[in-house]
Design a protein around this motif. Structure first.
Motif, short mmCIF file in Angstrom:
data_model
loop_
_atom_site.label_atom_id
_atom_site.label_comp_id
_atom_site.label_asym_id
_atom_site.label_seq_id
_atom_site.Cartn_x
_atom_site.Cartn_y
_atom_site.Cartn_z
N GLY A 191 0.81 -1.20 0.00
CA GLY A 191 0.00 0.00 0.00
C GLY A 191 0.85 1.26 0.00
N LYS A 192 0.22 2.40 0.18
CA LYS A 192 0.91 3.69 0.15
C LYS A 192 1.99 3.74 1.24
N ASP A 193 3.20 4.10 0.84
CA ASP A 193 4.34 4.26 1.76
C ASP A 193 4.66 2.97 2.53
N ALA A 194 4.22 1.83 2.03
CA ALA A 194 4.52 0.56 2.69
C ALA A 194 5.94 0.11 2.37
N VAL A 195 6.55 -0.63 3.30
CA VAL A 195 7.92 -1.11 3.15
C VAL A 195 7.93 -2.63 3.31
N LEU A 196 8.55 -3.30 2.35
CA LEU A 196 8.72 -4.75 2.41
C LEU A 196 10.20 -5.09 2.31
N ARG A 197 10.66 -5.92 3.23
CA ARG A 197 12.00 -6.49 3.16
C ARG A 197 11.84 -8.00 3.08
N HIS A 198 12.01 -8.54 1.88
CA HIS A 198 11.75 -9.96 1.60
C HIS A 198 13.09 -10.66 1.43
N ASN A 199 13.39 -11.58 2.35
CA ASN A 199 14.67 -12.30 2.35
C ASN A 199 14.41 -13.78 2.12
N VAL A 200 15.20 -14.39 1.24
CA VAL A 200 15.05 -15.82 0.93
C VAL A 200 16.38 -16.52 1.17
N ALA A 201 16.34 -17.67 1.84
CA ALA A 201 17.51 -18.51 2.03
C ALA A 201 17.16 -19.93 1.63
N VAL A 202 17.89 -20.46 0.65
CA VAL A 202 17.63 -21.83 0.17
C VAL A 202 18.92 -22.63 0.28
N PHE A 203 18.94 -23.58 1.19
CA PHE A 203 20.09 -24.46 1.37
C PHE A 203 19.70 -25.93 1.28
N GLY A 204 18.42 -26.24 1.53
CA GLY A 204 17.99 -27.63 1.53
C GLY A 204 16.94 -27.90 0.47
N GLY A 205 16.75 -29.19 0.20
CA GLY A 205 15.76 -29.61 -0.78
C GLY A 205 16.41 -30.22 -2.01
N GLU A 206 15.69 -31.12 -2.66
CA GLU A 206 16.14 -31.67 -3.94
C GLU A 206 15.81 -30.71 -5.07
N SER A 352 28.10 -12.64 3.08
CA SER A 352 27.84 -11.79 4.25
C SER A 352 27.09 -10.51 3.88
N GLU A 353 27.25 -10.03 2.66
CA GLU A 353 26.57 -8.80 2.25
C GLU A 353 25.06 -8.95 2.33
N VAL A 354 24.55 -10.15 2.07
CA VAL A 354 23.12 -10.41 2.16
C VAL A 354 22.72 -10.84 3.56
N ILE A 355 23.44 -11.80 4.13
CA ILE A 355 23.07 -12.35 5.44
C ILE A 355 23.09 -11.27 6.51
N SER A 356 24.02 -10.33 6.43
CA SER A 356 24.14 -9.30 7.45
C SER A 356 22.91 -8.40 7.53
N ARG A 357 22.07 -8.39 6.50
CA ARG A 357 20.90 -7.53 6.50
C ARG A 357 19.68 -8.18 7.17
N GLU A 361 19.27 -11.90 14.87
CA GLU A 361 20.65 -12.34 15.09
C GLU A 361 20.78 -13.86 15.08
N SER A 362 19.84 -14.54 15.73
CA SER A 362 19.94 -16.00 15.80
C SER A 362 19.84 -16.62 14.41
N LEU A 363 19.00 -16.03 13.55
CA LEU A 363 18.86 -16.57 12.20
C LEU A 363 20.09 -16.23 11.35
N ARG A 364 20.66 -15.05 11.54
CA ARG A 364 21.91 -14.72 10.86
C ARG A 364 22.99 -15.74 11.21
N GLU A 365 23.11 -16.06 12.48
CA GLU A 365 24.12 -17.01 12.93
C GLU A 365 23.85 -18.39 12.35
N GLU A 366 22.57 -18.78 12.29
CA GLU A 366 22.22 -20.10 11.74
C GLU A 366 22.60 -20.18 10.27
N LEU A 367 22.32 -19.12 9.51
CA LEU A 367 22.67 -19.11 8.09
C LEU A 367 24.18 -19.12 7.89
#
Length: 380
Positions: A191-206, A352-357, A361-367
């Motif tokens: 919507g108007k002036d809305a902000v989305l920060r969409h982060n994707v991490a894919v490490f598992g799966g066939e 790190s350029e992506v993960i640091s954003r 913190e716990s999820l950054r460390e996990e990634l």
């Protein structure tokens, strides 16, 4: 039934055919543009209706008390508001899902704890289908982690509805076991002036295929789409994005980074950005970087920028697929760092350029731990 020529004859990527009904889509073939990189025969029937017994997705939600969490039945008016599926598998998920999950954050709420939505694979012999809607009412702020774990075959639709002045940070964490197949259609409506920060991490799966789309309904929208992925032998990861700038004075920034190692490791990144004729004042940039760490691995990177007006702040795109920068390796080795360790340091810095954003913190460390585990497999 919709004729396949009608489905494909669209003036722009943003005008692609959409429908909630799987029967409106032809069964895709290997020459179809949006399916040409993936192995259709390995999708376990998701694309042609020959999948195992359809079951409900296994979903749990951990949320603060002021967050509304409901299980919705198909046909509920709160479903499908951001848009309809854009391909046959997404429509199959919509047609076949027994229920959907709804998460709503009230107006003006500022959550200090993340909302965690966990979807667990149902294992062999069945196919799970579902939908998840995350809605932020006006001027709300929240972080939502959408985590996929376990084994199985799963297809879903995810909607993010971000109200006026709201700020949503999403982390889509595909932490599947390596035998899972998952195709996900994701739509964000800002919507108007809305902000989305969409982060994707894919490490598992066939096979993991994530198709995010961003639509703006009013000016001032700001979308940032970040992603990291690391494919090993036999894994296929695809990220296929569309940012549709249809209104004036909105912003988007896309940055995905991936690495591959092992025989048969495959990734595909397609980034489509559309600036329509009425989207004056748009500011957008997209970039995809890939490191191929061994023979037998392949990355495809396809950025597309379609501009219908010249009255914009800026627009650009870039994509690279390559191996190590030998000069960087040489520089580190000249300072006494062994070659294998030098390569690991370069890869960690690359991600790190992506993960640091990521704000958790716990999820950054996990990634970072997952990257480290992948790097332990990298040989000199």
């Amino acid at each position: 039934m919709v004729n396949s020529n009608e489905v494909q004859a669209n003036p722009t990527k943003g005008d692609a055919f959409t429908s909630f009904n799987v029967d409106d889509f032809p069964i895709p073939g290997g020459r179809d543009e949006v399916w040409r990189f993936i192995s259709l025969r390995n999708l376990r029937g998701l694309h042609n209706g020959e999948f195992a017994e359809a079951v409900e997705q296994d979903v749990t939600v951990d949320a603060p008390a002021n967050v509304t969490v409901e299980t919705l039945q198909p046909g509920d008016a709160r479903l499908g508001r951001a848009g309809a599926p854009v391909d046959r598998v997404a429509a199959q998920a919509w047609t076949s899902m027994p229920s959907a999950q709804y998460v709503s954050i009230p107006a003006n709420a500022a959550l200090t704890d993340a909302v965690t939505v966990t979807i667990t694979g149902k294992g062999d012999g069945v196919t799970s289908f579902g939908a998840t809607v995350v809605e932020l009412e006006h001027h709300a702020e929240a972080t939502v982690v959408l985590k996929y774990v376990g084994s199985g075959t799963h297809a879903d639709n995810v909607e993010f509805i971000v109200g006026e002045g709201a700020h949503l940070t999403v982390v889509v964490d595909a932490a599947w076991n390596n035998d899972a197949v998952h195709l996900s259609n994701q739509i964000a409506q800002l919507g108007k002036d809305a902000v989305l920060r969409h982060n994707v991490a894919v490490f598992g799966g066939e096979i993991v295929r994530i198709v995010p789309r961003v639509n703006y309904t009013a000016g001032g929208g700001d979308a940032e789409m970040l992603g990291v992925y690391f494919a090993d032998a036999g894994q296929y990861f695809e990220n296929r994005l569309l940012v549709d700038h249809s209104v004036a004075n909105c912003r988007s920034n896309v940055m995905y980074k991936g690495a591959l190692q092992g025989e048969g490791a495959r990734t595909c990144w397609v980034g489509d950005v559309l600036i329509r004729s009425g989207a004056q004042g748009t500011d957008t940039y997209e970039v995809n970087r890939n490191l191929v760490l061994s023979e037998g691995a392949r990355a495809d990177a396809i950025p597309n920028l379609e501009i219908e007006t010249g009255e914009i702040v800026g627009a650009g795109h870039a994509a690279t697929v390559g191996r190590f920068d030998d000069l960087q390796v040489y520089y580190l080795m000249s300072r006494g760092i062994p070659e294998a360790e030098a390569r690991r340091l370069i890869i960690r810095g690359f991600f790190s350029e992506v993960i640091s954003r990521i704000p958790i913190e716990s999820l950054r460390e996990e990634l970072e731990d997952r990257v480290a585990a992948e790097l332990a497999k990298v040989t000199a």
